[in-house]
Design a protein around this motif. Structure first.
Motif, PDB file in Angstrom:
ATOM      1  N   ILE A   1       0.430  -0.837  -0.091  1.00 26.95           N
ATOM      2  CA  ILE A   1      -0.009  -0.009  -0.231  1.00 26.95           C
ATOM      3  C   ILE A   1       0.549   1.322   0.158  1.00 26.95           C
ATOM      4  O   ILE A   1       0.691   2.018  -0.729  1.00 26.95           O
ATOM      5  CB  ILE A   1      -1.389  -0.341   1.574  1.00 26.95           C
ATOM      6  N   THR A   2       2.379   1.098   0.498  1.00 27.89           N
ATOM      7  CA  THR A   2       2.525   2.502   0.618  1.00 27.89           C
ATOM      8  C   THR A   2       3.185   2.154  -0.246  1.00 27.89           C
ATOM      9  O   THR A   2       3.683   3.715  -1.014  1.00 27.89           O
ATOM     10  CB  THR A   2       3.813   2.064   1.840  1.00 27.89           C
TER      11      THR A   2
ATOM     12  N   TYR B   1       1.936   1.806  -3.322  1.00 30.45           N
ATOM     13  CA  TYR B   1       1.225   2.373  -4.569  1.00 30.45           C
ATOM     14  C   TYR B   1       1.763   3.820  -4.033  1.00 30.45           C
ATOM     15  O   TYR B   1       1.121   4.548  -5.118  1.00 30.45           O
ATOM     16  CB  TYR B   1      -0.106   1.952  -4.056  1.00 30.45           C
ATOM     17  N   ALA B   2       0.753   3.943  -2.271  1.00 32.14           N
ATOM     18  CA  ALA B   2       1.079   5.152  -1.983  1.00 32.14           C
ATOM     19  C   ALA B   2       2.055   6.559  -3.417  1.00 32.14           C
ATOM     20  O   ALA B   2       2.106   7.407  -3.425  1.00 32.14           O
ATOM     21  CB  ALA B   2       0.364   5.893  -0.713  1.00 32.14           C
ATOM     22  N   ARG B   3       3.584   5.585  -2.743  1.00 32.08           N
ATOM     23  CA  ARG B   3       4.415   6.708  -2.969  1.00 32.08           C
ATOM     24  C   ARG B   3       4.820   6.589  -4.581  1.00 32.08           C
ATOM     25  O   ARG B   3       5.070   7.774  -5.003  1.00 32.08           O
ATOM     26  CB  ARG B   3       5.975   5.951  -2.519  1.00 32.08           C
ATOM     27  N   THR B   4       4.095   5.778  -5.076  1.00 29.38           N
ATOM     28  CA  THR B   4       4.444   6.072  -6.909  1.00 29.38           C
ATOM     29  C   THR B   4       3.600   5.022  -7.724  1.00 29.38           C
ATOM     30  O   THR B   4       3.823   5.597  -9.287  1.00 29.38           O
ATOM     31  CB  THR B   4       5.924   4.833  -6.844  1.00 29.38           C
ATOM     32  N   GLY B   5       2.413   4.944  -6.941  1.00 33.76           N
ATOM     33  CA  GLY B   5       1.212   4.702  -7.964  1.00 33.76           C
ATOM     34  C   GLY B   5       1.280   3.719  -8.894  1.00 33.76           C
ATOM     35  O   GLY B   5       0.890   3.286 -10.001  1.00 33.76           O
TER      36      GLY B   5
ATOM     37  N   ILE C   1       1.115  -2.709  -5.439  1.00 35.12           N
ATOM     38  CA  ILE C   1       0.054  -2.667  -3.510  1.00 35.12           C
ATOM     39  C   ILE C   1      -0.489  -4.745  -4.384  1.00 35.12           C
ATOM     40  O   ILE C   1      -1.594  -5.636  -3.204  1.00 35.12           O
ATOM     41  CB  ILE C   1      -0.471  -2.098  -4.217  1.00 35.12           C
TER      42      ILE C   1
END
Length: 105
Positions: free
Chosen positions: A19-20, A22-26, A31
């Motif tokens: 999740i992190t 994904y949040a940082r780099t998309g 994820i």
């Protein structure tokens, strides 16, 4: 620490890492991988806690998958995240591998 607790902690850490990422780099693969490996650890922990078959094997499989993806990346890039994931995978491989080797037949 009990095997199911170890599985639940590793599930939380790997899913949280995905999740992190994904949040940082998309990154969708980040994820997907984090949630998949986290789900394997979580299901393994659940099955261990309820004394159902294949709990240790599922957690061991999750550790093998995590090690297979993170250790080569840690060697190649020497970045902290792959190194941390490699350490988690190694910890899981040791604990669940020992439990698998010592199981009663």
């Amino acid at each position: 620490m009990s095997l199911e607790t170890i599985a639940y902690v590793l599930a939380t850490l790997t899913a949280g890492g995905g999740i992190t990422g994904y949040a940082r780099t998309g990154s969708i693969p980040s994820i997907a991988a984090g949630l998949t490996v986290g789900s394997l650890y979580g299901l393994g922990g659940y099955r261990i806690a309820n004394r159902q078959p294949y709990g240790v094997e599922l957690a061991l499989l999750a550790s093998v998958v995590l090690a297979g993806s993170s250790i080569p990346r840690a060697i190649k890039t020497a970045k902290p995240l792959p190194i941390g994931l490699s350490l988690l995978a190694t910890y899981g491989l040791f604990n669940f591998g020992m439990a698998y080797a010592n199981r009663t037949r």
